[in-house]
Design a protein around this motif. Sequence first.
Motif, PDB file in Angstrom:
ATOM      1  N   ALA A 110       2.610  11.593  -3.831  1.00  0.00           N
ATOM      2  CA  ALA A 110       3.304  13.201  -3.312  1.00  0.00           C
ATOM      3  C   ALA A 110       1.744  13.367  -1.986  1.00  0.00           C
ATOM      4  N   ALA A 111       1.043  12.744  -1.895  1.00  0.00           N
ATOM      5  CA  ALA A 111      -0.184  12.843  -1.526  1.00  0.00           C
ATOM      6  C   ALA A 111      -0.417  12.887  -0.347  1.00  0.00           C
ATOM      7  N   THR A 112       1.041  12.007   0.536  1.00  0.00           N
ATOM      8  CA  THR A 112       1.518  11.513   2.011  1.00  0.00           C
ATOM      9  C   THR A 112       2.875  12.280   2.029  1.00  0.00           C
ATOM     10  N   SER A 142      -4.714  14.718   0.105  1.00  0.00           N
ATOM     11  CA  SER A 142      -5.720  14.077  -1.061  1.00  0.00           C
ATOM     12  C   SER A 142      -6.939  14.242  -0.186  1.00  0.00           C
ATOM     13  N   ASN A 143      -6.771  13.589   1.172  1.00  0.00           N
ATOM     14  CA  ASN A 143      -8.627  13.436   2.326  1.00  0.00           C
ATOM     15  C   ASN A 143      -8.692  14.252   3.197  1.00  0.00           C
ATOM     16  N   SER A 144      -7.716  15.480   3.525  1.00  0.00           N
ATOM     17  CA  SER A 144      -6.856  16.267   5.027  1.00  0.00           C
ATOM     18  C   SER A 144      -6.996  15.990   5.860  1.00  0.00           C
ATOM     19  N   THR A 145      -6.307  14.321   6.066  1.00  0.00           N
ATOM     20  CA  THR A 145      -6.181  13.529   7.054  1.00  0.00           C
ATOM     21  C   THR A 145      -4.726  13.626   8.114  1.00  0.00           C
ATOM     22  N   ILE A 146      -4.707  13.062   9.108  1.00  0.00           N
ATOM     23  CA  ILE A 146      -3.166  12.712   9.672  1.00  0.00           C
ATOM     24  C   ILE A 146      -3.474  11.724  10.433  1.00  0.00           C
ATOM     25  N   TYR A 147      -2.698  10.792  10.547  1.00  0.00           N
ATOM     26  CA  TYR A 147      -2.799   9.420  11.180  1.00  0.00           C
ATOM     27  C   TYR A 147      -1.906   8.840  11.322  1.00  0.00           C
ATOM     28  N   ASP A 148      -1.209   8.321  12.488  1.00  0.00           N
ATOM     29  CA  ASP A 148      -0.252   6.706  12.778  1.00  0.00           C
ATOM     30  C   ASP A 148       0.330   5.785  12.506  1.00  0.00           C
ATOM     31  N   PRO A 149       0.619   5.288  11.701  1.00  0.00           N
ATOM     32  CA  PRO A 149       0.664   4.047  11.298  1.00  0.00           C
ATOM     33  C   PRO A 149       1.427   2.199  11.404  1.00  0.00           C
ATOM     34  N   TYR A 150       2.443   3.361  12.720  1.00  0.00           N
ATOM     35  CA  TYR A 150       2.564   2.485  13.227  1.00  0.00           C
ATOM     36  C   TYR A 150       2.108   1.867  14.669  1.00  0.00           C
ATOM     37  N   ILE A 151       1.435   1.914  14.849  1.00  0.00           N
ATOM     38  CA  ILE A 151       0.471   2.038  16.021  1.00  0.00           C
ATOM     39  C   ILE A 151       0.249   0.617  16.307  1.00  0.00           C
ATOM     40  N   PHE A 152      -0.958   0.014  15.400  1.00  0.00           N
ATOM     41  CA  PHE A 152      -1.310  -0.995  13.937  1.00  0.00           C
ATOM     42  C   PHE A 152      -1.097  -1.531  12.847  1.00  0.00           C
ATOM     43  N   PRO A 153      -0.261  -1.497  13.163  1.00  0.00           N
ATOM     44  CA  PRO A 153       0.391  -1.909  10.950  1.00  0.00           C
ATOM     45  C   PRO A 153      -1.220  -1.755  10.706  1.00  0.00           C
ATOM     46  N   GLY A 154      -1.474  -1.176   9.469  1.00  0.00           N
ATOM     47  CA  GLY A 154      -2.543  -2.026   8.524  1.00  0.00           C
ATOM     48  C   GLY A 154      -3.574  -1.310   8.815  1.00  0.00           C
ATOM     49  N   TYR A 155      -3.807  -0.809  10.739  1.00  0.00           N
ATOM     50  CA  TYR A 155      -4.734  -0.145  10.453  1.00  0.00           C
ATOM     51  C   TYR A 155      -4.787   1.268  10.992  1.00  0.00           C
ATOM     52  N   GLU A 175     -15.223   6.617  13.211  1.00  0.00           N
ATOM     53  CA  GLU A 175     -15.954   6.311  11.746  1.00  0.00           C
ATOM     54  C   GLU A 175     -16.252   7.913  11.582  1.00  0.00           C
ATOM     55  N   THR A 176     -15.570   8.654  11.940  1.00  0.00           N
ATOM     56  CA  THR A 176     -16.146   9.959  11.780  1.00  0.00           C
ATOM     57  C   THR A 176     -14.730  10.913  12.616  1.00  0.00           C
ATOM     58  N   ILE A 177     -13.327  10.820  10.857  1.00  0.00           N
ATOM     59  CA  ILE A 177     -12.315  11.069  11.001  1.00  0.00           C
ATOM     60  C   ILE A 177     -12.176  12.368  10.461  1.00  0.00           C
ATOM     61  N   THR A 178     -11.373  14.275  11.553  1.00  0.00           N
ATOM     62  CA  THR A 178     -11.666  14.792  11.633  1.00  0.00           C
ATOM     63  C   THR A 178     -10.648  15.454  10.437  1.00  0.00           C
ATOM     64  N   GLU A 179     -10.822  16.200   9.183  1.00  0.00           N
ATOM     65  CA  GLU A 179     -10.293  16.762   8.651  1.00  0.00           C
ATOM     66  C   GLU A 179      -9.117  18.130   8.585  1.00  0.00           C
ATOM     67  N   PHE A 180      -8.017  18.098   9.020  1.00  0.00           N
ATOM     68  CA  PHE A 180      -7.434  19.238   9.068  1.00  0.00           C
ATOM     69  C   PHE A 180      -6.694  19.356   8.032  1.00  0.00           C
TER      70      PHE A 180
END
Length: 235
Positions: free
Chosen positions: A18-20, A65-78, A95-100
């Motif tokens: 539910a967090a994602t 859960s941590n207010s982040t947005i990311y693309d999991p497909y560019i390099f799977p696992g990273y 290292e610095t992740i913006t919170e949205f």
Amino acid sequence: MKFSTLAILATFVSSALAATESVYLKVKSDNPTIDGQGLSSIHEGAAINYVFLGSGSEELVYDSSNSTIYDPYIFPGYPFYLQIWGNIVIIGVGETITEFEIDSSNYLTVNGSESGFYAVMDTNDPYNYSAYAYEALYYPDGQDVPEGAIPFSIYVEDATSTTSSVATTTSSVATTTSAKPSKATAAYTNSTTATTTAKNSTVTSTSPAQFTGAAAVNQVSGALALGAVILAMLA
């Protein structure tokens, strides 16, 4: 005892799921030139993709859960995270992740505000994509905004309940022949294979989450760049 353990595990898994959620980011602006366009990223450096406006949207994941947005497909696992570096909106490793946060009206906010985003051309980005397309920049205080910049807000669409961001295809192969990326080159396609031409060089990439036009470089170059970084770290 077994029942209690399974119940606790089920609750934990349910909470994690539910967090994602998969999302598309759309432009909302009083300027009809950019209103309704999508946001996607294009490779501009080692494990760094700049965000541009285009006819389609990159499929991303929002983790509440941590207010982040990311693309999991560019390099799977990273995961490559949506971030703001100075005034530049990027999707990359860092290292610095913006919170949205997503507000009650489904607008993306930074520090509680949905304003500060601008569409700008001719930004002198590394690969000069902004000569043909609007780049997304961020000026939270409204100071030093480039001349001609167009303000916009980011509307968040649930990718599981809408198909408005997806460009329909009639073939398992989507091909573009434009030699230069334009304001409408970042068209999303869910075809099995996307063969594209960007700035006179052809790039072929595979599912999931592919793009036609200049944004196709995101899927191949970004992965290769990150791979090189990881190998260097392991050496």
